[in-house]
Design a protein around this motif. Structure first.
Motif, PDB file in Angstrom:
ATOM      1  N   THR A 122       0.816  -1.213   0.000  1.00 18.80           N
ATOM      2  CA  THR A 122       0.000   0.000   0.000  1.00 18.80           C
ATOM      3  C   THR A 122       0.850   1.264   0.000  1.00 18.80           C
ATOM      4  N   ILE A 123       0.472   2.201  -0.845  1.00 18.99           N
ATOM      5  CA  ILE A 123       1.081   3.522  -0.866  1.00 18.99           C
ATOM      6  C   ILE A 123       0.099   4.487  -0.215  1.00 18.99           C
ATOM      7  N   ALA A 124       0.530   5.140   0.848  1.00 22.08           N
ATOM      8  CA  ALA A 124      -0.290   6.126   1.530  1.00 22.08           C
ATOM      9  C   ALA A 124       0.105   7.517   1.059  1.00 22.08           C
ATOM     10  N   VAL A 125      -0.904   8.291   0.660  1.00 18.74           N
ATOM     11  CA  VAL A 125      -0.697   9.679   0.251  1.00 18.74           C
ATOM     12  C   VAL A 125      -1.560  10.536   1.190  1.00 18.74           C
ATOM     13  N   PRO A 126      -1.077  10.827   2.393  1.00 17.64           N
ATOM     14  CA  PRO A 126      -1.908  11.542   3.371  1.00 17.64           C
ATOM     15  C   PRO A 126      -2.411  12.868   2.815  1.00 17.64           C
ATOM     16  N   HIS A 127      -3.662  13.197   3.171  1.00 17.24           N
ATOM     17  CA  HIS A 127      -4.257  14.420   2.644  1.00 17.24           C
ATOM     18  C   HIS A 127      -4.951  15.196   3.759  1.00 17.24           C
ATOM     19  N   VAL A 128      -6.201  14.900   4.055  1.00 15.97           N
ATOM     20  CA  VAL A 128      -6.956  15.673   5.051  1.00 15.97           C
ATOM     21  C   VAL A 128      -6.517  15.324   6.476  1.00 15.97           C
TER      22      VAL A 128
END
Length: 237
Positions: free
Chosen positions: A194-200
């Motif tokens: 899994t690639i996590a792209v943190p946003h909110v």
């Protein structure tokens, strides 16, 4: 995720068998739409909603979110009615403007050009998913898994297992892209690198996942190489 799952990503090189995309906050920046809809519904019922509450709902199964709204506000609608009202408002905004996340469309296009199938794995219901997918070229997503079509929503692994099954691929040979802690837990527990792209909201460092600040400039080949040199705790060495 087991070490063997990570090995499947790093040992053979090349491209993933499929890419499994979260939607809200990962593919499209719709979280502000959801938060706005939550505020409106609660305030119309005479209550006050907070961004702190809203952020607790990011990535959740909609039934869980709807019950949370009911339990923490004067809203007296049944959970399904809350969901339908939220969806109505968000779909209206999406039809006016689809807010793509940076790099998402470019990566989708590159994956399709390379022959890598994509699946959408979202806790939003079919009406919103269709509004987003309908704005893309036909066939962009080979499968669409929505929150109203699975028995268990994220963070349960079922949505990602269902996506891999629908594409006929092994979860360990795929890559998932997520933006929320709930979504990352779902994908990792299904055994998907899994690639996590943190946003909110921030995403904790998670075994089985790596983090990148943005998808801007990420290529299909990068999706596998990101896992090279990653220890079991998700950190690079």
């Amino acid at each position: 995720m087991s070490s063997s799952s990570t090995a499947a990503v790093t040992s053979t090189g090349g491209l993933p068998a499929a890419v499994l995309w979260d939607m809200d906050g990962t593919l499209v920046d719709t979280e502000p739409y959801w938060i706005s809809a939550e505020h409106a519904i609660v305030e119309e019922a005479g209550g006050v909603w907070s961004d702190e509450y809203a952020h607790q709902l990011v990535g959740n199964d909609l039934m869980v979110s709807a019950q949370f709204i009911r339990d923490n506000s004067p809203v007296e609608l049944e959970p399904v009615e809350i969901i339908e009202e939220l969806l109505r408002r968000v779909v209206l905004q999406v039809r006016e403007h689809v807010p793509w996340r940076p790099g998402a469309i470019e990566l989708l296009d590159a994956l399709n050009a390379a022959g890598v199938p994509n699946a959408l794995v979202t806790m939003s219901w079919r009406s919103l998913a269709d509004s987003v997918v309908g704005s893309l070229p036909e066939g962009t997503f080979a499968a669409v898994i929505t929150g109203d079509e699975v028995e268990h929503g994220k963070p349960h692994p079922e949505p990602y297992l269902a996506a891999a099954r629908s594409l006929g691929v092994d979860v360990a040979d795929c890559v998932a892209i997520e933006d929320s802690p709930t979504g990352v837990r779902s994908a990792v527990s299904a055994g998907v690198p899994t690639i996590a792209v943190p946003h909110v909201v921030p995403v904790p460092v998670t075994v089985g996942a790596v983090q990148v600040p943005s998808l801007r400039g990420v290529t299909p080949a990068d999706l596998r190489s990101l896992f090279v040199g990653v220890r079991g705790d998700g950190a690079r060495h």
